[in-house]
Design an enzyme around this catalytic site. Structure first.
Site, PDB file in Angstrom:
ATOM      1  CB  CYS A   4      -0.876   0.093   1.087  1.00 40.12           C
ATOM      2  SG  CYS A   4      -1.659   1.679   1.410  1.00 40.12           S
ATOM      3  CG  ASP A  30      -3.003  14.318  -5.184  1.00 36.12           C
ATOM      4  OD1 ASP A  30      -3.748  13.749  -4.848  1.00 36.12           O
ATOM      5  OD2 ASP A  30      -2.317  14.208  -6.333  1.00 36.12           O
ATOM      6  CG  HIS A  46      -4.473  -0.372   4.968  1.00 39.46           C
ATOM      7  ND1 HIS A  46      -3.754  -0.007   4.022  1.00 39.46           N
ATOM      8  CD2 HIS A  46      -5.554  -1.102   4.732  1.00 39.46           C
ATOM      9  CE1 HIS A  46      -4.452  -0.223   2.937  1.00 39.46           C
ATOM     10  NE2 HIS A  46      -5.591  -1.017   3.126  1.00 39.46           N
ATOM     11  N   GLY A  93     -13.661   6.201  -9.319  1.00 39.86           N
ATOM     12  CA  GLY A  93     -12.261   6.270  -9.542  1.00 39.86           C
ATOM     13  C   GLY A  93     -11.255   6.354  -8.500  1.00 39.86           C
ATOM     14  CG  HIS A  98      -4.254   3.907   3.213  1.00 39.23           C
ATOM     15  ND1 HIS A  98      -3.237   3.213   4.067  1.00 39.23           N
ATOM     16  CD2 HIS A  98      -4.797   4.668   4.208  1.00 39.23           C
ATOM     17  CE1 HIS A  98      -3.259   3.822   5.157  1.00 39.23           C
ATOM     18  NE2 HIS A  98      -4.174   4.771   5.381  1.00 39.23           N
ATOM     19  CG  HIS A 100      -7.105   8.839  -0.270  1.00 41.87           C
ATOM     20  ND1 HIS A 100      -7.092   7.588  -0.482  1.00 41.87           N
ATOM     21  CD2 HIS A 100      -7.253   9.687  -1.224  1.00 41.87           C
ATOM     22  CE1 HIS A 100      -7.317   7.653  -1.679  1.00 41.87           C
ATOM     23  NE2 HIS A 100      -7.742   8.723  -2.333  1.00 41.87           N
ATOM     24  CG  HIS A 102      -8.882  13.841  -2.935  1.00 43.43           C
ATOM     25  ND1 HIS A 102      -7.952  13.679  -3.775  1.00 43.43           N
ATOM     26  CD2 HIS A 102      -9.402  12.530  -3.070  1.00 43.43           C
ATOM     27  CE1 HIS A 102      -7.833  12.573  -4.397  1.00 43.43           C
ATOM     28  NE2 HIS A 102      -8.800  12.119  -3.788  1.00 43.43           N
TER      29      HIS A 102
HETATM   30  P1  5GP Z   1      -8.161   8.568  -5.476  1.00 42.06           P
HETATM   31  O1  5GP Z   1      -8.294   8.446  -7.085  1.00 42.06           O
HETATM   32  O2  5GP Z   1      -7.645   7.186  -4.783  1.00 42.06           O
HETATM   33  O3  5GP Z   1      -8.991   9.201  -4.924  1.00 42.06           O
HETATM   34  O4  5GP Z   1      -6.943   9.434  -5.224  1.00 42.06           O
HETATM   35  C1  5GP Z   1      -5.487   9.033  -5.110  1.00 42.06           C
HETATM   36  C2  5GP Z   1      -4.578  10.119  -5.088  1.00 42.06           C
HETATM   37  O5  5GP Z   1      -3.514   9.972  -4.561  1.00 42.06           O
HETATM   38  C3  5GP Z   1      -4.314  10.773  -6.561  1.00 42.06           C
HETATM   39  O6  5GP Z   1      -4.992  12.111  -6.520  1.00 42.06           O
HETATM   40  C4  5GP Z   1      -3.071  10.687  -6.804  1.00 42.06           C
HETATM   41  O7  5GP Z   1      -2.270  11.814  -7.435  1.00 42.06           O
HETATM   42  C5  5GP Z   1      -2.172  10.615  -5.399  1.00 42.06           C
HETATM   43  N1  5GP Z   1      -1.022   9.769  -5.107  1.00 42.06           N
HETATM   44  C6  5GP Z   1      -0.740   8.461  -5.759  1.00 42.06           C
HETATM   45  N2  5GP Z   1       0.431   8.036  -5.334  1.00 42.06           N
HETATM   46  C7  5GP Z   1       0.939   9.281  -4.870  1.00 42.06           C
HETATM   47  C8  5GP Z   1       2.236   9.278  -4.179  1.00 42.06           C
HETATM   48  O8  5GP Z   1       3.213   8.421  -4.264  1.00 42.06           O
HETATM   49  N3  5GP Z   1       2.328  10.462  -3.398  1.00 42.06           N
HETATM   50  C9  5GP Z   1       1.416  11.548  -3.319  1.00 42.06           C
HETATM   51  N4  5GP Z   1       2.008  12.543  -2.621  1.00 42.06           N
HETATM   52  N5  5GP Z   1       0.175  11.374  -3.861  1.00 42.06           N
HETATM   53  C10 5GP Z   1      -0.103   9.951  -4.607  1.00 42.06           C
HETATM   54 ZN    ZN Z   2      -2.362   1.429   3.393  1.00 43.18          ZN
END
Ligand code: 5GP
Ligand code: ZN
Length: 114
Positions: A4, A30, A46, A93, A98, A100, A102
């Site tokens: 993860c 991000d 997690h 999407g 894990h 999170h 935004h």
């Molecule tokens: P999701 O689409 O799952 O809601 O958002 C995942 C977010 O995590 C995306 O906006 C992506 O740019 C961000 N992200 C993915 N990998 C990394 C990383 O290694 N570091 C950081 N800082 N952000 C990440």
């Molecule tokens: Zn995790």
């Protein structure tokens, strides 16, 4: 959890600057920002998604909103406005499994979202 990416960020295996950290949460930028300010609030535990939040997690959820408010005030976008987004599952999407939150600011956001 093995493999993860957010667990690796939290453990320090992937080096990332934290804008905020306490016992339960971290906030960092991000990697692919969708606004001038695009932060991710991530619990250290997690938890896969909203679907995995239990009936006894009121304290956890209160903590999420307290941290969002604190970070918004610290960075000053509590005044101008900001959007919080939680993607859950395939159709929304969600890429990182894990949970999170935004936190986006620094521009006007349209509605409905894409
Ligand atoms: P999701 O689409 O799952 O809601 O958002 C995942 C977010 O995590 C995306 O906006 C992506 O740019 C961000 N992200 C993915 N990998 C990394 C990383 O290694 N570091 C950081 N800082 N952000 C990440
Ligand atoms: Zn995790």
């Amino acid at each position: 959890m093995d493999g993860c990416i957010f667990c690796k960020i939290i453990s320090g295996e992937i080096k990332t600057d934290f804008i905020f950290e306490d016992k339960k949460f971290v906030v960092f930028k991000d990697i692919n920002p969708q606004a001038k300010v695009h932060l991710l609030l991530v619990p250290k535990e997690h938890i896969g998604s909203i679907n995995d939040i239990g009936a006894k997690d009121e304290k956890f959820l209160a903590g999420v909103f307290a941290v969002i408010k604190q970070v918004a005030e610290k960075l000053g976008f509590d005044k101008t406005g900001y959007r919080t987004v939680i993607n859950t599952g395939k159709d929304a999407g969600q890429e990182v499994l894990h949970i999170h939150f935004h936190i986006l600011s620094g521009r006007k956001f349209s509605w409905p979202p894409g």
